[in-house]
Scaffold this active site. Structure first.
Site, PDB file in Angstrom:
ATOM      1  N   HIS A   1       0.353  -1.242  -0.396  1.00 19.70           N
ATOM      2  CA  HIS A   1       0.241   0.031   0.055  1.00 19.70           C
ATOM      3  C   HIS A   1       0.532   1.366  -0.319  1.00 19.70           C
ATOM      4  O   HIS A   1       0.064   2.294   0.335  1.00 19.70           O
ATOM      5  CB  HIS A   1      -0.894  -0.086   0.940  1.00 19.70           C
ATOM      6  CG  HIS A   1      -2.278  -1.076   1.050  1.00 19.70           C
ATOM      7  ND1 HIS A   1      -2.864  -1.397   2.153  1.00 19.70           N
ATOM      8  CD2 HIS A   1      -2.147  -1.758   0.297  1.00 19.70           C
ATOM      9  CE1 HIS A   1      -3.656  -2.486   1.919  1.00 19.70           C
ATOM     10  NE2 HIS A   1      -3.579  -2.987   0.294  1.00 19.70           N
TER      11      HIS A   1
ATOM     12  N   GLY B   1      -1.223  -8.840  12.518  1.00 18.17           N
ATOM     13  CA  GLY B   1      -1.672  -7.521  12.503  1.00 18.17           C
ATOM     14  C   GLY B   1      -2.786  -7.028  11.778  1.00 18.17           C
ATOM     15  O   GLY B   1      -2.810  -6.434  12.028  1.00 18.17           O
ATOM     16  N   THR B   2      -3.333  -7.981  10.692  1.00 18.72           N
ATOM     17  CA  THR B   2      -4.409  -7.457   9.938  1.00 18.72           C
ATOM     18  C   THR B   2      -5.783  -7.599  10.216  1.00 18.72           C
ATOM     19  O   THR B   2      -5.958  -8.949  10.182  1.00 18.72           O
ATOM     20  CB  THR B   2      -3.863  -7.412   8.947  1.00 18.72           C
ATOM     21  OG1 THR B   2      -4.873  -7.711   7.587  1.00 18.72           O
ATOM     22  CG2 THR B   2      -3.770  -9.775   8.176  1.00 18.72           C
TER      23      THR B   2
HETATM   24  C1  BJW Z   1      -3.379  -6.033  17.284  1.00 20.27           C
HETATM   25  C2  BJW Z   1      -2.951  -5.189  17.733  1.00 20.27           C
HETATM   26  C3  BJW Z   1      -1.849  -5.894  18.182  1.00 20.27           C
HETATM   27  C4  BJW Z   1      -4.875  -4.439  16.700  1.00 20.27           C
HETATM   28  N1  BJW Z   1      -0.719  -7.145  18.389  1.00 20.27           N
HETATM   29  N2  BJW Z   1      -3.038  -7.257  16.727  1.00 20.27           N
HETATM   30  C5  BJW Z   1     -15.925  -5.655  -2.132  1.00 20.27           C
HETATM   31  C6  BJW Z   1     -15.458  -6.800  -1.574  1.00 20.27           C
HETATM   32  C7  BJW Z   1     -14.634  -7.282  -2.298  1.00 20.27           C
HETATM   33  C8  BJW Z   1     -13.365  -6.023  -2.354  1.00 20.27           C
HETATM   34  C9  BJW Z   1     -14.420  -4.882  -2.508  1.00 20.27           C
HETATM   35  C10 BJW Z   1     -15.049  -4.735  -3.183  1.00 20.27           C
HETATM   36  N3  BJW Z   1     -15.544  -3.123  -2.474  1.00 20.27           N
HETATM   37  C11 BJW Z   1     -14.019  -3.030  -3.235  1.00 20.27           C
HETATM   38  C12 BJW Z   1     -13.211  -3.059  -3.142  1.00 20.27           C
HETATM   39  C13 BJW Z   1     -12.077  -3.391  -3.053  1.00 20.27           C
HETATM   40  C14 BJW Z   1     -10.923  -2.972  -1.981  1.00 20.27           C
HETATM   41  C15 BJW Z   1     -11.239  -3.283  -0.187  1.00 20.27           C
HETATM   42  O1  BJW Z   1     -10.236  -4.355  -0.522  1.00 20.27           O
HETATM   43  N4  BJW Z   1     -12.297  -3.146   0.116  1.00 20.27           N
HETATM   44  C16 BJW Z   1     -13.308  -3.745   1.399  1.00 20.27           C
HETATM   45  C17 BJW Z   1     -12.873  -2.786   2.398  1.00 20.27           C
HETATM   46  C18 BJW Z   1     -14.639  -4.346   1.337  1.00 20.27           C
HETATM   47  N5  BJW Z   1      -9.597  -2.610  -2.326  1.00 20.27           N
HETATM   48  C19 BJW Z   1      -9.132  -1.713  -3.387  1.00 20.27           C
HETATM   49  O2  BJW Z   1      -9.645  -0.533  -3.904  1.00 20.27           O
HETATM   50  C20 BJW Z   1      -8.055  -2.136  -3.380  1.00 20.27           C
HETATM   51  N6  BJW Z   1      -7.620  -1.880  -4.714  1.00 20.27           N
HETATM   52  C21 BJW Z   1      -7.759  -3.109  -5.663  1.00 20.27           C
HETATM   53  O3  BJW Z   1      -8.823  -3.243  -5.290  1.00 20.27           O
HETATM   54  O4  BJW Z   1      -7.530  -2.471  -6.858  1.00 20.27           O
HETATM   55  C22 BJW Z   1      -8.732  -2.934  -8.410  1.00 20.27           C
HETATM   56  C23 BJW Z   1      -7.757  -1.334  -9.314  1.00 20.27           C
HETATM   57  C24 BJW Z   1      -7.588  -2.239  -9.928  1.00 20.27           C
HETATM   58  C25 BJW Z   1      -7.408  -2.659 -11.782  1.00 20.27           C
HETATM   59  C26 BJW Z   1      -7.165  -1.167 -11.646  1.00 20.27           C
HETATM   60  C27 BJW Z   1      -7.516  -0.309 -10.237  1.00 20.27           C
HETATM   61  C28 BJW Z   1      -8.554  -0.877  -9.261  1.00 20.27           C
HETATM   62  C29 BJW Z   1      -6.580  -1.155  -2.519  1.00 20.27           C
HETATM   63  C30 BJW Z   1      -6.623  -1.009  -1.145  1.00 20.27           C
HETATM   64  C31 BJW Z   1      -5.698   0.396  -0.587  1.00 20.27           C
HETATM   65  C32 BJW Z   1      -6.176   0.238   0.589  1.00 20.27           C
HETATM   66  N7  BJW Z   1      -5.682   1.470   1.030  1.00 20.27           N
HETATM   67  C33 BJW Z   1      -5.316   1.298   3.279  1.00 20.27           C
HETATM   68  C34 BJW Z   1      -4.413   3.397   2.810  1.00 20.27           C
HETATM   69  C35 BJW Z   1      -3.601   3.221   2.995  1.00 20.27           C
HETATM   70  C36 BJW Z   1      -3.193   4.632   2.961  1.00 20.27           C
HETATM   71  C37 BJW Z   1      -2.966   4.985   4.302  1.00 20.27           C
HETATM   72  O5  BJW Z   1      -2.666   4.700   5.528  1.00 20.27           O
HETATM   73  O6  BJW Z   1      -3.709   6.056   5.031  1.00 20.27           O
HETATM   74  O7  BJW Z   1      -4.123   0.522   2.955  1.00 20.27           O
HETATM   75  S1  BJW Z   1      -6.747   0.975   3.654  1.00 20.27           S
HETATM   76  C38 BJW Z   1      -6.084   0.911   4.859  1.00 20.27           C
HETATM   77  O8  BJW Z   1      -6.694  -1.224   5.833  1.00 20.27           O
HETATM   78  C39 BJW Z   1      -4.768   0.638   4.811  1.00 20.27           C
HETATM   79  C40 BJW Z   1      -4.776  -1.134   5.246  1.00 20.27           C
HETATM   80  O9  BJW Z   1      -3.352  -1.012   4.772  1.00 20.27           O
HETATM   81  C41 BJW Z   1      -5.628  -1.407   5.168  1.00 20.27           C
HETATM   82  C42 BJW Z   1      -5.390  -2.461   5.849  1.00 20.27           C
HETATM   83  O10 BJW Z   1      -5.601  -2.649   6.631  1.00 20.27           O
HETATM   84  P1  BJW Z   1      -5.116  -3.275   8.492  1.00 20.27           P
HETATM   85  O11 BJW Z   1      -3.949  -3.178   8.611  1.00 20.27           O
HETATM   86  O12 BJW Z   1      -5.757  -4.825   8.077  1.00 20.27           O
HETATM   87  O13 BJW Z   1      -6.009  -2.375   9.418  1.00 20.27           O
HETATM   88  P2  BJW Z   1      -7.361  -2.882  10.358  1.00 20.27           P
HETATM   89  O14 BJW Z   1      -7.609  -1.584  11.537  1.00 20.27           O
HETATM   90  O15 BJW Z   1      -7.891  -3.067   9.954  1.00 20.27           O
HETATM   91  O16 BJW Z   1      -6.888  -4.067  11.754  1.00 20.27           O
HETATM   92  C43 BJW Z   1      -6.072  -3.631  12.695  1.00 20.27           C
HETATM   93  C44 BJW Z   1      -5.713  -5.904  12.796  1.00 20.27           C
HETATM   94  O17 BJW Z   1      -4.605  -5.773  13.685  1.00 20.27           O
HETATM   95  C45 BJW Z   1      -7.010  -6.141  13.631  1.00 20.27           C
HETATM   96  O18 BJW Z   1      -7.299  -6.912  12.805  1.00 20.27           O
HETATM   97  C46 BJW Z   1      -6.588  -6.649  15.480  1.00 20.27           C
HETATM   98  O19 BJW Z   1      -7.584  -7.267  16.057  1.00 20.27           O
HETATM   99  C47 BJW Z   1      -5.233  -6.725  15.663  1.00 20.27           C
HETATM  100  N8  BJW Z   1      -4.096  -5.739  16.410  1.00 20.27           N
HETATM  101  N9  BJW Z   1      -3.515  -4.789  17.817  1.00 20.27           N
HETATM  102  C48 BJW Z   1      -1.803  -7.865  17.038  1.00 20.27           C
HETATM  103  N10 BJW Z   1      -0.931  -5.304  19.195  1.00 20.27           N
END
Ligand code: BJW
Ligand code: ZN
Length: 243
Positions: free
Chosen positions: A106, A174-175
């Site tokens: 990302h 942690g995702t």
């Molecule tokens: C601990 C802890 C501790 C806490 N120890 N654990 C419908 C169905 C399926 C897919 C889609 C849909 N509609 C749209 C989509 C696609 C979309 C998507 O997935 N959406 C879903 C949300 C529904 N995806 C996209 O759009 C992606 N692109 C794409 O698909 O492109 C296709 C394409 C092709 C060709 C041309 C055009 C397009 C892009 C996704 C980009 C995500 N970006 C972000 C922001 C990044 C920039 C920023 O930081 O500002 O990335 S969103 C945000 O979520 C960030 C993260 O990397 C990402 C994942 O989050 P993460 O890391 O899992 O964090 P959390 O907070 O969700 O979870 C934390 C976890 O830690 C929890 O489980 C806690 O329990 C745990 N935890 N403390 C261990 N101490």
């Protein structure tokens, strides 16, 4: 651990460093709506608002240090012969802990990209002196991160798919495993016969697929798990270990 090892990390690994996660009780998106800030449409509508959010996050992250979980992964890279670290995080804390090869799905919050000429460069100044920042060409700069609806960087995603498809072990740390395509990587690994180990404080959609579920904060759990597997643990980098 015999065979290729892949690690996929998310915001939870940096939680104990003080970086806010996205979802969950203290998540960033309790206070901000993602569709207002983490989309290209939001940036086109109000670049200043989006940049204010990123500038604030950059200031928070700048005050954070890598934690023991980041450091264990850097050590794993130095001792395991076939190791791939894939992260969804943009905070750069894996590199700060010493990881040399990190597949950043990302992007990285410390890089900016010009919306006009496409050039990218590192900019670690906090706060940024001018918001929204501009490129030398006069174009508007944006954070070099991947927003919803945008494609992931193709070479990085390809390398991540390839590593996931051939690994024997995948640690998922942690995702929430809700954001695609990152969330599919462990599914691909599992389908191809890899053993999944999940480290998380809560259940996720991947929990039922995991062979081992390590429940608790990554910074505590991961060093213990790694030490238990390496009773004769060497100082990182001093000897390549039989995996
Ligand atoms: C601990 C802890 C501790 C806490 N120890 N654990 C419908 C169905 C399926 C897919 C889609 C849909 N509609 C749209 C989509 C696609 C979309 C998507 O997935 N959406 C879903 C949300 C529904 N995806 C996209 O759009 C992606 N692109 C794409 O698909 O492109 C296709 C394409 C092709 C060709 C041309 C055009 C397009 C892009 C996704 C980009 C995500 N970006 C972000 C922001 C990044 C920039 C920023 O930081 O500002 O990335 S969103 C945000 O979520 C960030 C993260 O990397 C990402 C994942 O989050 P993460 O890391 O899992 O964090 P959390 O907070 O969700 O979870 C934390 C976890 O830690 C929890 O489980 C806690 O329990 C745990 N935890 N403390 C261990 N101490
Ligand atoms: Zn430019």
């Amino acid at each position: 651990m015999k065979g290729p090892v892949v690690v996929l990390t998310g915001a939870g690994i940096s939680a104990e460093s003080g970086v806010p996660t996205f979802r969950g009780p203290d998540g960033l998106w309790r206070s901000f709506r993602p569709e207002e800030l983490a989309t290209p449409e939001a940036f086109a509508r109000d670049p200043l608002l989006v940049w204010e959010w990123y500038d604030w996050r950059r200031q928070r992250i700048a005050a954070c240090q890598p934690n023991p979980a980041h450091r264990v992964l850097a050590e794993m890279e130095s001792v395991l012969p076939d190791f791939t670290l894939i992260t969804q995080n943009v905070d750069g804390l894996h590199q700060a802990a010493g990881s040399r090869r990190v597949l950043e799905l990302h992007g990285n919050i410390w890089r900016v990209r010009c919306t006009r000429c496409g050039q990218t460069r590192e900019d670690r100044r906090v706060p940024l002196p001018e918001l929204p920042p501009r490129c030398a060409c006069g174009g508007l700069l944006r954070p070099d991160v991947v927003w919803f609806g945008e494609p992931l960087p193709a070479p990085v995603l390809e390398a991540a798919w390839e590593a996931a498809a051939r690994c024997r072990w995948m640690l998922v740390i942690g995702t929430s495993a809700l954001v695609q395509p990152a969330a599919s990587l462990p599914i691909v690994a599992h389908r191809n016969g890899a053993r999944l180990v999940e480290v998380n404080i809560s259940d996720t959609p991947l929990t039922p697929l995991a062979e081992e579920v390590l429940r608790g904060p990554a910074a505590e759990i991961l060093p213990r798990w790694w030490a238990a597997r390496n009773p004769q643990k060497q100082v990182a980098g001093s000897r390549r270990q039989e995996a």
